[in-house]
Each structure stands twice: as C-alpha cells, then as structure tokens.
Motif scaffolding. Sequence first.
Motif, PDB file in Angstrom:
ATOM      1  N   ASP A  54       0.832  -1.205   0.000  1.00  0.00           N
ATOM      2  CA  ASP A  54       0.000   0.000   0.000  1.00  0.00           C
ATOM      3  C   ASP A  54       0.869   1.259   0.000  1.00  0.00           C
ATOM      4  OD1 ASP A  54      -2.800   1.135   0.349  1.00  0.00           O
ATOM      5  OD2 ASP A  54      -1.800   2.032   2.068  1.00  0.00           O
ATOM      6  N   VAL A  55       1.973   1.228   0.764  1.00  0.00           N
ATOM      7  CA  VAL A  55       2.909   2.363   0.778  1.00  0.00           C
ATOM      8  C   VAL A  55       3.469   2.599  -0.620  1.00  0.00           C
ATOM      9  CG1 VAL A  55       5.163   3.151   1.614  1.00  0.00           C
ATOM     10  CG2 VAL A  55       3.513   2.143   3.206  1.00  0.00           C
ATOM     11  N   ALA A  56       3.931   1.526  -1.261  1.00  0.00           N
ATOM     12  CA  ALA A  56       4.507   1.648  -2.606  1.00  0.00           C
ATOM     13  C   ALA A  56       3.478   2.173  -3.602  1.00  0.00           C
ATOM     14  CB  ALA A  56       5.061   0.304  -3.065  1.00  0.00           C
ATOM     15  N   ALA A  69       7.488   5.103  -7.151  1.00  0.00           N
ATOM     16  CA  ALA A  69       7.909   4.143  -6.131  1.00  0.00           C
ATOM     17  C   ALA A  69       7.877   2.751  -6.726  1.00  0.00           C
ATOM     18  CB  ALA A  69       7.003   4.224  -4.900  1.00  0.00           C
ATOM     19  N   LEU A  70       8.632   1.847  -6.113  1.00  0.00           N
ATOM     20  CA  LEU A  70       8.606   0.457  -6.554  1.00  0.00           C
ATOM     21  C   LEU A  70       8.533  -0.453  -5.342  1.00  0.00           C
ATOM     22  CD1 LEU A  70      11.586  -1.205  -6.145  1.00  0.00           C
ATOM     23  CD2 LEU A  70      12.272   0.605  -7.729  1.00  0.00           C
ATOM     24  N   TYR A  71       7.940  -1.619  -5.558  1.00  0.00           N
ATOM     25  CA  TYR A  71       7.848  -2.652  -4.518  1.00  0.00           C
ATOM     26  C   TYR A  71       8.547  -3.894  -5.038  1.00  0.00           C
ATOM     27  CZ  TYR A  71       5.894  -6.399  -1.634  1.00  0.00           C
ATOM     28  OH  TYR A  71       5.744  -7.500  -0.814  1.00  0.00           O
ATOM     29  N   LEU A 134      11.111   6.170  -4.301  1.00  0.00           N
ATOM     30  CA  LEU A 134      10.979   5.348  -3.098  1.00  0.00           C
ATOM     31  C   LEU A 134      11.108   3.876  -3.476  1.00  0.00           C
ATOM     32  CD1 LEU A 134      10.338   5.359  -0.027  1.00  0.00           C
ATOM     33  CD2 LEU A 134       7.946   4.955  -0.650  1.00  0.00           C
ATOM     34  N   VAL A 135      11.994   3.174  -2.792  1.00  0.00           N
ATOM     35  CA  VAL A 135      12.217   1.753  -3.046  1.00  0.00           C
ATOM     36  C   VAL A 135      11.785   0.958  -1.820  1.00  0.00           C
ATOM     37  CG1 VAL A 135      13.951  -0.030  -3.463  1.00  0.00           C
ATOM     38  CG2 VAL A 135      14.103   2.165  -4.656  1.00  0.00           C
ATOM     39  N   VAL A 136      10.760   0.135  -1.979  1.00  0.00           N
ATOM     40  CA  VAL A 136      10.234  -0.699  -0.893  1.00  0.00           C
ATOM     41  C   VAL A 136      10.722  -2.127  -1.106  1.00  0.00           C
ATOM     42  CG1 VAL A 136       8.161  -1.543   0.265  1.00  0.00           C
ATOM     43  CG2 VAL A 136       8.208   0.779  -0.685  1.00  0.00           C
ATOM     44  N   LEU A 137      11.527  -2.611  -0.178  1.00  0.00           N
ATOM     45  CA  LEU A 137      12.110  -3.956  -0.263  1.00  0.00           C
ATOM     46  C   LEU A 137      11.493  -4.826   0.816  1.00  0.00           C
ATOM     47  CD1 LEU A 137      15.873  -2.986  -0.766  1.00  0.00           C
ATOM     48  CD2 LEU A 137      14.199  -3.570  -2.524  1.00  0.00           C
ATOM     49  N   ARG A 167      15.246   6.718  -1.513  1.00  0.00           N
ATOM     50  CA  ARG A 167      14.980   6.349  -0.134  1.00  0.00           C
ATOM     51  C   ARG A 167      14.453   4.917  -0.083  1.00  0.00           C
ATOM     52  NH1 ARG A 167      18.080   9.296   0.734  1.00  0.00           N
ATOM     53  NH2 ARG A 167      18.189  11.115   2.125  1.00  0.00           N
ATOM     54  N   PHE A 168      14.961   4.173   0.941  1.00  0.00           N
ATOM     55  CA  PHE A 168      14.589   2.777   1.132  1.00  0.00           C
ATOM     56  C   PHE A 168      13.577   2.634   2.263  1.00  0.00           C
ATOM     57  CE2 PHE A 168      18.869   1.832  -0.749  1.00  0.00           C
ATOM     58  CZ  PHE A 168      18.450   0.981  -1.758  1.00  0.00           C
TER      59      PHE A 168
END
Length: 527
Positions: A54-56, A69-71, A134-137, A167-168
Amino acid sequence: MAINPYQVLGTAPVICRGRQSLFEQLNCQLTKPSPDHVQIVGHKFIGKTVFLQDVALTFKAGKAPYISALYLDLGHQTPSSDREFMRRFAEEIKSALLPVKKDLADEIDPNCEKLWDILPEVLELLQDENQRLLVVLDGFDRVLGITSLTRNLWDRLRYLAEKKSLRFVTGSCRPLRELCKTEASQTSDFWNIFNPNPFKIGCFQDKTWSEILTPFTDRNILFDSSAQKELSNWSGGVPILAATLCSYLWEQIELGTTISKTQIDNAATEVFNQSEIILDELWDECGVEIQSDLIELTKNDILLSKISEHRRDFLEGRGYAKASGSKLTANCRLMQKYAKKREAPVTDLQRLFGDNNNYERNIRNLLELRLAQVSNANQDLKRLIKCAIGDLNPEPNDAIMRFRNITDTALKLIWSAELTPNYQVPQEWIDFWRSKGEQIPDGENLPNVPNSLGGQCRLLIIMTGTVKTRRSVARFISKPTALLVEHIKAIGDFGQHSEGQKVSLETAVAFCLSAIELCERLAHELP
C-alpha cells in the motif's frame, strides 16, 4: 452483491485497512526535508506485506517530492547472487521510471555489466531535479539468510542510498542487522543508513476498528457495541483472523442490518470450522513451548513472574494474550478454541520430553518408532541401526560402535546398484574426472572400488559431483545421501578410536537420527 473487500487467501490484491496512524508516522519520516531510510518490523501474518504494498502504491501515484515508487518482494524468487540481486533491482527501477521519466528509464539496461556506474548517474539526474524515488524492499528475512550475497552488494547499495534522490523502506520480522548470517554482511555500513528505531507493525487496536469496518458502514451495516467488542475478542486483533471474520460476515449479512453479539459468536464458530489452514499456520509458528502457554491460558491466567520475556513478547506481539496487572490473560478466543483442540498432542510431548529425565527415558522409543516408519529398506541395514538405538542406554558410546558396520553395509548396497556386478568404475567416468583434475582415491587400484571405507566415501562424493567436476555421474545416489554416508563413516571412525572420550546421550541420539535418515534415503533412491 458487491465484491468482498476482505481478501484473505488467494492472489487478488488486499486492501490495507486499520493502518492509517502507522502510515501517517511513516509519511512524516519520508517527506520531511531530510527523509530517513526506514525499517518496518513485524511478525509473520501481521500484515507487513499488505502495508508495504500500500505504501509503494500510494507513493507510485506521485506524492511529492517522490516521482514514483517500486515494490520488490525479495521473499519470493530470492536472488542468490549479487549480480542477480542488482539485475532485479535495476529492472524494478526501470519499470518505475518508465511512465514518468522515460529518458532516464531508457538509460538503464538491467543486463549491462556497468550497472554500478549507470544507476548512480540516473539518481544524480533525478537529484538535480529535486525528485526522489521510493524503493520498498519486502522479505529481507530471506535475502539476508543467503550467504552468497556479499558485503560488496550492501556497500554498493549504501552508495546509492547516499543519493538524496533515493529512499529505502524495508520489511522484515526483525531489525536488519540481527538477520545478517555472515560476519561480512554484519560489518557493512549499509545498515547504518536506517533510522535506528524501526516502525513496528502489530495487531489491530480498539481505536482502529472503525477504519477496518468502513466497508460495512458504507453499506449501512452497523455493529452494536457488544458486537464490535466480540469481534475484537474473537480475533484478538490478529489481522488475518480479523479479515477472515469480516469476510464471512460480509457474505452473510444483509444491507441495513445491525449486527449483534450473537451473530458475531455464530460467525466465529463457522470461521473456526472453515479456517483450519489459517489456524494451523498460526499454531505451527508458535512452537511447543508457546503452544503449552496457549493451552494453559485456556484454563488459567499466567503470572508474569512465571513466564519468560521472550514468550510474553511472542504472545502479546501476536495478539494471543495481554498483560492485566500481574498476570497474562488470553486475548484471542479463536486461538483459545484451537488450543483446546490441539491440547492432547502438545500435552503428550510435554509429558514424554518436557524435562531431561523424561527425554532420556523416552527418546529411544521415539527413534525406534521413526525407524519403523521407514518402508522398503534393506533389512540388514535396518537391523544394524536398530541395534545402535538399543545400545543408547546405559552407555551411549556403545551405540556408535555400530556405525562402521552401518557404513560398510550402506556402501555395499550403493555399489551393487551403481556399478557393474564386479564393483568396477566405468572408464569414461575415470577419464572425465582426470580431465577435470580430480584426485581419485586409490587411483592405482582403478577401475576397482577402493578397499578402504574412506576411499569409498571419497569416490561416492566425486560420483555425485564436486566443485571441479560440477556434475553427478551417479545413476541413483544424490549428493545429500553421499554426505550422509561420509558423515556416518566419520562417526564410525570415532567409535573405533574414541580414546576414552565419552559421548553424551543427546549426541548419540543425533547420530542415530542421521543413520535413520540414511536408511530412508537409500530405500527411496536405490532400485
């Protein structure tokens, strides 16, 4: 009927609910003038992945100063090398930039050897325009468990993270540094870029239920005060249980209804009967010690002074219990009910193995039962292992005296299946090994099998593939089985030359389990 908004299992996207407060806190960290790199930490089944997706999705839509952004889910198809990690990482960055910065996206070739030069340049161009990505890992637990990923990867990611345009946000069960499996990874400065205080995602709280139940409100379906309280009592605020209850109610309740306590109780009974897979998963994650606590909580509260901090944190963190004064009380009625159902086997385990005396008294019977489960095994090998188990008491050293004979019998079975009747190694194998520079044991005795057990074990290891040969020529035996034979041979050598060193019962039990596993693998692999 409207589509059920409470997705539990399956592949359909899950709508994030009940996390508005957490999102606002995270948003503050990510959009302040000097935003942080952030860790999201939470238990399994607590809703980390739903929240991170949801954040991504929110930031991908364009949330200044983030252009996209990416997930990236590292828990599935987990990269096994630095190169594979960077290729997937670059693919996702390219995909995220393509709709909004095609010129920059076109600069990225995930298969290019110079990715480490290209990615910093792309990020610097974004930085020049005061824009961020934004990079969501997610699933960092899995990727940090792979020892083939090197410090070099983490150091290079730190170099990228130093760019203001990146930003991670990471998702894991525990703080990242605690998850590192290798000393090299632990010493990387990558982990120092993150805010030292991870965001902890936990169970739903009472104040979040109105947000969770919004779809019902939109259909003019209300919950009276006792019904909402019972929804919390049955689910414990455990997200997957709360969603399962809401999903069932959504399918059953008509528009304009006010839901009562009785309807919640009836729904919970049906969910309990229909959701064994989910409850099994939650139960199995607990382990026997926590399961025993859950069973105790079905009967009595537990004094806080009588339970370890680890167990208390586990039970409270997952919503199964809560502290009340000096006691820990049950908090999730579905898990209480499931604990009652599973009480007998857990109680039996505690009775049979709950302390050292009972363990020593009963472990031999367990090993014999496990051996009896092995079907189609060679009877001579099975008899030798049974004798070793029988020798565990009163002197464990007597058990390992049998392991040399176990090794010899296992190797004879293997050669009978793998080689010609006269135990000769095919010349083409020998030629292949020599061409690869492999040192063959008892080479002067070839093509005959080596006389010594050590030589035979080495031959078996070569047959099933080494670093030099990189392929197996064995027709039946796998590498894990070859390693078991080598392990059991080493135990047998120690048994013959222990020089008065005593073996504990627990160590001898572990040896016997290895022998049983070898017996089962041979029964499965040999014709």
